[in-house]
Design a protein around this motif. Sequence first.
Motif, PDB file in Angstrom:
ATOM      1  N   GLY A   1      15.854  60.493  29.278  1.00  0.00           N
ATOM      2  CA  GLY A   1      15.069  60.997  28.152  1.00  0.00           C
ATOM      3  C   GLY A   1      15.044  62.511  28.032  1.00  0.00           C
ATOM      4  O   GLY A   1      14.429  63.045  27.108  1.00  0.00           O
ATOM      5  N   ARG A   2      15.715  63.220  28.952  1.00  0.00           N
ATOM      6  CA  ARG A   2      15.700  64.693  28.921  1.00  0.00           C
ATOM      7  C   ARG A   2      16.862  65.229  28.082  1.00  0.00           C
ATOM      8  O   ARG A   2      17.962  64.676  28.107  1.00  0.00           O
ATOM      9  CB  ARG A   2      15.816  65.272  30.335  1.00  0.00           C
ATOM     10  CG  ARG A   2      14.734  64.811  31.299  1.00  0.00           C
ATOM     11  CD  ARG A   2      13.411  65.514  31.003  1.00  0.00           C
ATOM     12  NE  ARG A   2      12.521  65.478  32.150  1.00  0.00           N
ATOM     13  CZ  ARG A   2      11.749  64.458  32.482  1.00  0.00           C
ATOM     14  NH1 ARG A   2      11.748  63.371  31.742  1.00  0.00           N
ATOM     15  NH2 ARG A   2      10.958  64.523  33.543  1.00  0.00           N
ATOM     16  N   ARG A   3      16.607  66.324  27.392  1.00  0.00           N
ATOM     17  CA  ARG A   3      17.671  67.033  26.668  1.00  0.00           C
ATOM     18  C   ARG A   3      18.334  67.981  27.658  1.00  0.00           C
ATOM     19  O   ARG A   3      17.655  68.846  28.232  1.00  0.00           O
ATOM     20  CB  ARG A   3      17.065  67.816  25.500  1.00  0.00           C
ATOM     21  CG  ARG A   3      16.317  66.959  24.481  1.00  0.00           C
ATOM     22  CD  ARG A   3      15.386  67.800  23.637  1.00  0.00           C
ATOM     23  NE  ARG A   3      14.405  68.473  24.485  1.00  0.00           N
ATOM     24  CZ  ARG A   3      13.622  69.476  24.098  1.00  0.00           C
ATOM     25  NH1 ARG A   3      13.698  69.939  22.874  1.00  0.00           N
ATOM     26  NH2 ARG A   3      12.759  70.028  24.930  1.00  0.00           N
ATOM     27  N   VAL A   4      19.632  67.804  27.863  1.00  0.00           N
ATOM     28  CA  VAL A   4      20.324  68.549  28.930  1.00  0.00           C
ATOM     29  C   VAL A   4      21.513  69.311  28.356  1.00  0.00           C
ATOM     30  O   VAL A   4      22.356  68.727  27.651  1.00  0.00           O
ATOM     31  CB  VAL A   4      20.843  67.602  30.038  1.00  0.00           C
ATOM     32  CG1 VAL A   4      21.311  68.414  31.238  1.00  0.00           C
ATOM     33  CG2 VAL A   4      19.788  66.588  30.453  1.00  0.00           C
ATOM     34  N   LEU A   5      21.620  70.587  28.698  1.00  0.00           N
ATOM     35  CA  LEU A   5      22.789  71.397  28.326  1.00  0.00           C
ATOM     36  C   LEU A   5      23.707  71.527  29.526  1.00  0.00           C
ATOM     37  O   LEU A   5      23.279  71.998  30.587  1.00  0.00           O
ATOM     38  CB  LEU A   5      22.337  72.791  27.862  1.00  0.00           C
ATOM     39  CG  LEU A   5      23.480  73.774  27.556  1.00  0.00           C
ATOM     40  CD1 LEU A   5      24.349  73.277  26.399  1.00  0.00           C
ATOM     41  CD2 LEU A   5      22.930  75.169  27.261  1.00  0.00           C
ATOM     42  N   GLU A   6      24.976  71.109  29.371  1.00  0.00           N
ATOM     43  CA  GLU A   6      25.972  71.365  30.412  1.00  0.00           C
ATOM     44  C   GLU A   6      26.773  72.604  30.010  1.00  0.00           C
ATOM     45  O   GLU A   6      27.431  72.626  28.971  1.00  0.00           O
ATOM     46  CB  GLU A   6      26.915  70.162  30.621  1.00  0.00           C
ATOM     47  CG  GLU A   6      27.862  70.450  31.787  1.00  0.00           C
ATOM     48  CD  GLU A   6      28.915  69.385  32.052  1.00  0.00           C
ATOM     49  OE1 GLU A   6      29.033  68.410  31.293  1.00  0.00           O
ATOM     50  OE2 GLU A   6      29.633  69.569  33.056  1.00  0.00           O
ATOM     51  N   VAL A   7      26.699  73.631  30.819  1.00  0.00           N
ATOM     52  CA  VAL A   7      27.310  74.929  30.501  1.00  0.00           C
ATOM     53  C   VAL A   7      28.686  75.013  31.165  1.00  0.00           C
ATOM     54  O   VAL A   7      28.811  74.854  32.376  1.00  0.00           O
ATOM     55  CB  VAL A   7      26.410  76.079  31.018  1.00  0.00           C
ATOM     56  CG1 VAL A   7      27.048  77.434  30.712  1.00  0.00           C
ATOM     57  CG2 VAL A   7      25.009  75.990  30.426  1.00  0.00           C
ATOM     58  N   GLY A   8      29.732  75.278  30.359  1.00  0.00           N
ATOM     59  CA  GLY A   8      31.088  75.310  30.915  1.00  0.00           C
ATOM     60  C   GLY A   8      31.468  73.924  31.391  1.00  0.00           C
ATOM     61  O   GLY A   8      31.840  73.704  32.538  1.00  0.00           O
TER      62      GLY A   8
ATOM     63  N   LEU B   1      24.674  81.474  23.545  1.00  0.00           N
ATOM     64  CA  LEU B   1      24.475  80.036  23.327  1.00  0.00           C
ATOM     65  C   LEU B   1      23.966  79.782  21.904  1.00  0.00           C
ATOM     66  O   LEU B   1      22.954  80.384  21.499  1.00  0.00           O
ATOM     67  CB  LEU B   1      23.490  79.478  24.355  1.00  0.00           C
ATOM     68  CG  LEU B   1      23.946  79.553  25.819  1.00  0.00           C
ATOM     69  CD1 LEU B   1      22.836  79.104  26.763  1.00  0.00           C
ATOM     70  CD2 LEU B   1      25.205  78.716  26.051  1.00  0.00           C
ATOM     71  N   PRO B   2      24.619  78.889  21.169  1.00  0.00           N
ATOM     72  CA  PRO B   2      24.259  78.665  19.760  1.00  0.00           C
ATOM     73  C   PRO B   2      23.140  77.636  19.598  1.00  0.00           C
ATOM     74  O   PRO B   2      23.283  76.649  18.872  1.00  0.00           O
ATOM     75  CB  PRO B   2      25.588  78.158  19.163  1.00  0.00           C
ATOM     76  CG  PRO B   2      26.226  77.429  20.290  1.00  0.00           C
ATOM     77  CD  PRO B   2      25.833  78.144  21.560  1.00  0.00           C
TER      78      PRO B   2
ATOM     79  N   SER C   1      20.117  84.821  31.115  1.00  0.00           N
ATOM     80  CA  SER C   1      19.125  85.092  30.061  1.00  0.00           C
ATOM     81  C   SER C   1      19.235  84.072  28.939  1.00  0.00           C
ATOM     82  O   SER C   1      18.214  83.606  28.399  1.00  0.00           O
ATOM     83  CB  SER C   1      19.337  86.485  29.464  1.00  0.00           C
ATOM     84  OG  SER C   1      19.173  87.440  30.447  1.00  0.00           O
ATOM     85  N   GLU C   2      20.464  83.738  28.576  1.00  0.00           N
ATOM     86  CA  GLU C   2      20.650  82.772  27.495  1.00  0.00           C
ATOM     87  C   GLU C   2      20.148  81.386  27.912  1.00  0.00           C
ATOM     88  O   GLU C   2      19.501  80.691  27.114  1.00  0.00           O
ATOM     89  CB  GLU C   2      22.135  82.714  27.101  1.00  0.00           C
ATOM     90  CG  GLU C   2      22.538  83.808  26.132  1.00  0.00           C
ATOM     91  CD  GLU C   2      21.857  83.599  24.774  1.00  0.00           C
ATOM     92  OE1 GLU C   2      20.716  84.081  24.619  1.00  0.00           O
ATOM     93  OE2 GLU C   2      22.451  82.959  23.896  1.00  0.00           O
ATOM     94  N   VAL C   3      20.451  80.979  29.138  1.00  0.00           N
ATOM     95  CA  VAL C   3      19.972  79.668  29.588  1.00  0.00           C
ATOM     96  C   VAL C   3      18.442  79.674  29.618  1.00  0.00           C
ATOM     97  O   VAL C   3      17.798  78.703  29.182  1.00  0.00           O
ATOM     98  CB  VAL C   3      20.581  79.297  30.958  1.00  0.00           C
ATOM     99  CG1 VAL C   3      19.927  78.032  31.510  1.00  0.00           C
ATOM    100  CG2 VAL C   3      22.092  79.101  30.848  1.00  0.00           C
TER     101      VAL C   3
END
Length: 260
Positions: free
Chosen positions: A59-66, A117-118, A145-147
């Motif tokens: 249920g979590r919104r997750v960003l995978e970076v790279g 990050l957009p 900072s962006e994360v």
Amino acid sequence: MTRRASDAAESAAASRRWWDAEAAAYLDEHGTFLGDARFVWCPEGLSEADAGLLGDVAGRRVLEVGSGAAQCARWLSAQGADPVALDLSLEMLRHGRRIGLGAGLDVPLVQADATRLPFGDGTFDLACSAYGALPFVADSAAVMSEVARVLRDGGRWVFAVTHPVRWSFPDDPGPAGLVAQSSYFDRRPYVEQDEQGIATYVEHHRTLGDRVRELVGAGFRLVDLVEPEWPDDNTRTWGQWSPLRGQVIPGTAIFVAEKA
Ligand SMILES: C[S@@+](CC[C@H](N)C(=O)[O-])C[C@H]1O[C@@H](n2cnc3c(N)ncnc32)[C@H](O)[C@@H]1O
């Protein structure tokens, strides 16, 4: 190769070209180990299924970076999370789309630079990166900072990078890679370049202290620093990472942080 300064623009251009050109060969070599929908943190083979560094992801919104080909994002999706996979390389993402369709686990893919990050502020509950983006950017503080910006308060940010002590040793999986040769404190990046001196591949070094300062400076609290040990049953060599070296020196540092 050499060790010399490489600014943000040169590093990003080199990464974009290199990962686009090498995506197919990289996945041929490492795709089986990474799996189509596994979350492998590092060449040691530590998986998120075993480590649980992100905590409960359902249920979590997750960003995978790279994200590369988004294997980790697909594992997250299979656990009930709502992931987005972001990468600079269109070719890596194309492979991600192909693998996702084949596995029946298509996740949202975004092409962007991790330093810009957009997404809006507080969009995600969690962010993660398994050797994505951070080793390749000149301004890793900008990624922090962006994360921090796109995470909600209390959101967790977990990322794996080459263990900084490895930068004192030659990039060699054999015995030569056990003899320290250069200064741990030399922050100049590793640069491969063509005959014109144009960078074709760039990796940036930060000491452990640098990483902690960048995290804290971006508003994170460090929760853990995981240094996976080399397991006896992993006989695989991945670039400079090998059983021989893994038994002596750490190969990966995984930082676990939370937005304060
Ligand atoms: C070693 S792969 C890691 C991805 C995946 N975990 C894997 O093991 O294949 C590194 C990824 O970082 C991406 N990358 C490099 N620089 C980036 C940047 N500035 N922003 C976003 N992604 C970047 C590359 O395109 C590549 O897909």
